[in-house]
Design a protein around this motif. Structure first.
Motif, PDB file in Angstrom:
ATOM      1  N   LYS A  81      -9.973   6.430   5.859  1.00 19.06           N
ATOM      2  CA  LYS A  81      -9.899   7.475   6.874  1.00 19.06           C
ATOM      3  C   LYS A  81      -8.503   8.062   6.829  1.00 19.06           C
ATOM      4  O   LYS A  81      -7.515   7.336   6.800  1.00 19.06           O
ATOM      5  CB  LYS A  81     -10.184   6.880   8.249  1.00 19.06           C
ATOM      6  CG  LYS A  81     -10.142   7.883   9.366  1.00 19.06           C
ATOM      7  CD  LYS A  81     -10.421   7.207  10.695  1.00 19.06           C
ATOM      8  CE  LYS A  81     -10.355   8.218  11.810  1.00 19.06           C
ATOM      9  NZ  LYS A  81     -10.599   7.593  13.117  1.00 19.06           N
ATOM     10  N   GLY A  82      -8.423   9.392   6.785  1.00 15.30           N
ATOM     11  CA  GLY A  82      -7.132  10.063   6.740  1.00 15.30           C
ATOM     12  C   GLY A  82      -7.225  11.454   7.332  1.00 15.30           C
ATOM     13  O   GLY A  82      -8.212  11.814   7.962  1.00 15.30           O
ATOM     14  N   VAL A  83      -6.180  12.230   7.102  1.00 11.24           N
ATOM     15  CA  VAL A  83      -6.077  13.578   7.645  1.00 11.24           C
ATOM     16  C   VAL A  83      -5.784  14.540   6.502  1.00 11.24           C
ATOM     17  O   VAL A  83      -4.991  14.236   5.609  1.00 11.24           O
ATOM     18  CB  VAL A  83      -4.940  13.646   8.697  1.00 11.24           C
ATOM     19  CG1 VAL A  83      -4.781  15.039   9.240  1.00 11.24           C
ATOM     20  CG2 VAL A  83      -5.208  12.666   9.821  1.00 11.24           C
TER      21      VAL A  83
ATOM     22  N   THR B 217       0.810  -1.213   0.000  1.00 11.33           N
ATOM     23  CA  THR B 217       0.000   0.000   0.000  1.00 11.33           C
ATOM     24  C   THR B 217       0.846   1.267   0.000  1.00 11.33           C
ATOM     25  O   THR B 217       0.320   2.353  -0.160  1.00 11.33           O
ATOM     26  CB  THR B 217      -0.939   0.029   1.217  1.00 11.33           C
ATOM     27  OG1 THR B 217      -0.156  -0.071   2.395  1.00 11.33           O
ATOM     28  CG2 THR B 217      -1.951  -1.096   1.151  1.00 11.33           C
ATOM     29  N   THR B 218       2.165   1.159   0.165  1.00  4.93           N
ATOM     30  CA  THR B 218       3.001   2.353   0.205  1.00  4.93           C
ATOM     31  C   THR B 218       3.125   3.001  -1.168  1.00  4.93           C
ATOM     32  O   THR B 218       3.260   4.210  -1.262  1.00  4.93           O
ATOM     33  CB  THR B 218       4.409   2.036   0.746  1.00  4.93           C
ATOM     34  OG1 THR B 218       4.990   1.013  -0.059  1.00  4.93           O
ATOM     35  CG2 THR B 218       4.334   1.586   2.197  1.00  4.93           C
TER      36      THR B 218
ATOM     37  N   LYS C 261      -3.637  12.307   3.980  1.00  5.76           N
ATOM     38  CA  LYS C 261      -2.370  11.928   4.601  1.00  5.76           C
ATOM     39  C   LYS C 261      -2.675  10.812   5.587  1.00  5.76           C
ATOM     40  O   LYS C 261      -3.689  10.854   6.272  1.00  5.76           O
ATOM     41  CB  LYS C 261      -1.780  13.143   5.315  1.00  5.76           C
ATOM     42  CG  LYS C 261      -0.388  12.946   5.851  1.00  5.76           C
ATOM     43  CD  LYS C 261       0.189  14.238   6.354  1.00  5.76           C
ATOM     44  CE  LYS C 261      -0.191  14.401   7.807  1.00  5.76           C
ATOM     45  NZ  LYS C 261       0.443  15.556   8.441  1.00  5.76           N
ATOM     46  N   ASP C 262      -1.822   9.805   5.674  1.00  4.25           N
ATOM     47  CA  ASP C 262      -1.981   8.672   6.587  1.00  4.25           C
ATOM     48  C   ASP C 262      -3.315   7.955   6.372  1.00  4.25           C
ATOM     49  O   ASP C 262      -4.007   7.614   7.332  1.00  4.25           O
ATOM     50  CB  ASP C 262      -1.870   9.108   8.051  1.00  4.25           C
ATOM     51  CG  ASP C 262      -0.547   9.785   8.357  1.00  4.25           C
ATOM     52  OD1 ASP C 262       0.454   9.420   7.716  1.00  4.25           O
ATOM     53  OD2 ASP C 262      -0.519  10.661   9.223  1.00  4.25           O
ATOM     54  N   ALA C 263      -3.694   7.717   5.113  1.00  9.18           N
ATOM     55  CA  ALA C 263      -4.973   7.080   4.798  1.00  9.18           C
ATOM     56  C   ALA C 263      -4.930   5.596   5.139  1.00  9.18           C
ATOM     57  O   ALA C 263      -3.959   4.909   4.829  1.00  9.18           O
ATOM     58  CB  ALA C 263      -5.304   7.261   3.326  1.00  9.18           C
ATOM     59  N   LYS C 264      -5.987   5.124   5.812  1.00  9.94           N
ATOM     60  CA  LYS C 264      -6.124   3.715   6.177  1.00  9.94           C
ATOM     61  C   LYS C 264      -7.549   3.283   5.886  1.00  9.94           C
ATOM     62  O   LYS C 264      -8.483   4.052   6.067  1.00  9.94           O
ATOM     63  CB  LYS C 264      -5.840   3.514   7.667  1.00  9.94           C
ATOM     64  CG  LYS C 264      -4.411   3.807   8.035  1.00  9.94           C
ATOM     65  CD  LYS C 264      -4.162   3.568   9.499  1.00  9.94           C
ATOM     66  CE  LYS C 264      -2.707   3.815   9.776  1.00  9.94           C
ATOM     67  NZ  LYS C 264      -2.456   4.702  10.847  1.00  9.94           N
TER      68      LYS C 264
ATOM     69  N   PRO D 188      -3.895  17.358   4.727  1.00 11.89           N
ATOM     70  CA  PRO D 188      -2.528  17.842   4.910  1.00 11.89           C
ATOM     71  C   PRO D 188      -2.434  19.347   5.174  1.00 11.89           C
ATOM     72  O   PRO D 188      -1.441  19.817   5.716  1.00 11.89           O
ATOM     73  CB  PRO D 188      -1.832  17.478   3.600  1.00 11.89           C
ATOM     74  CG  PRO D 188      -2.927  17.344   2.610  1.00 11.89           C
ATOM     75  CD  PRO D 188      -4.137  16.900   3.368  1.00 11.89           C
TER      76      PRO D 188
END
Length: 64
Positions: free
Chosen positions: A46-48, A8-9, A28-31, A50
């Motif tokens: 779910k992420g943030v 997934t990277t 950012k930091d999506a999961k 940027p």
């Protein structure tokens, strides 16, 4: 890395809508998470954001 596993990277970036910025942003930091929904669990990312740091969600389709 094991054969058959998903890396997934290097996946394409997840785009979601930030309600605070009122624009589409790259998460950012999506999961991938499971959300309760109609008729059972719903898949979502779910992420943030940027730019502002607000939590973002993107509801995904059904697994095939």
């Amino acid at each position: 890395m094991c054969e058959g596993s998903v890396d997934t990277t290097m996946a394409e970036p997840t785009i979601g809508y930030c309600v605070k910025c009122k624009a589409k942003q790259e998460m950012k930091d999506a999961k991938e998470v499971a959300m309760p929904g109609k008729g059972g669990q719903r898949r979502a990312m779910k992420g943030v954001c940027p730019k502002c740091g607000t939590g973002m969600y993107r509801i995904l389709g059904l697994k095939k």
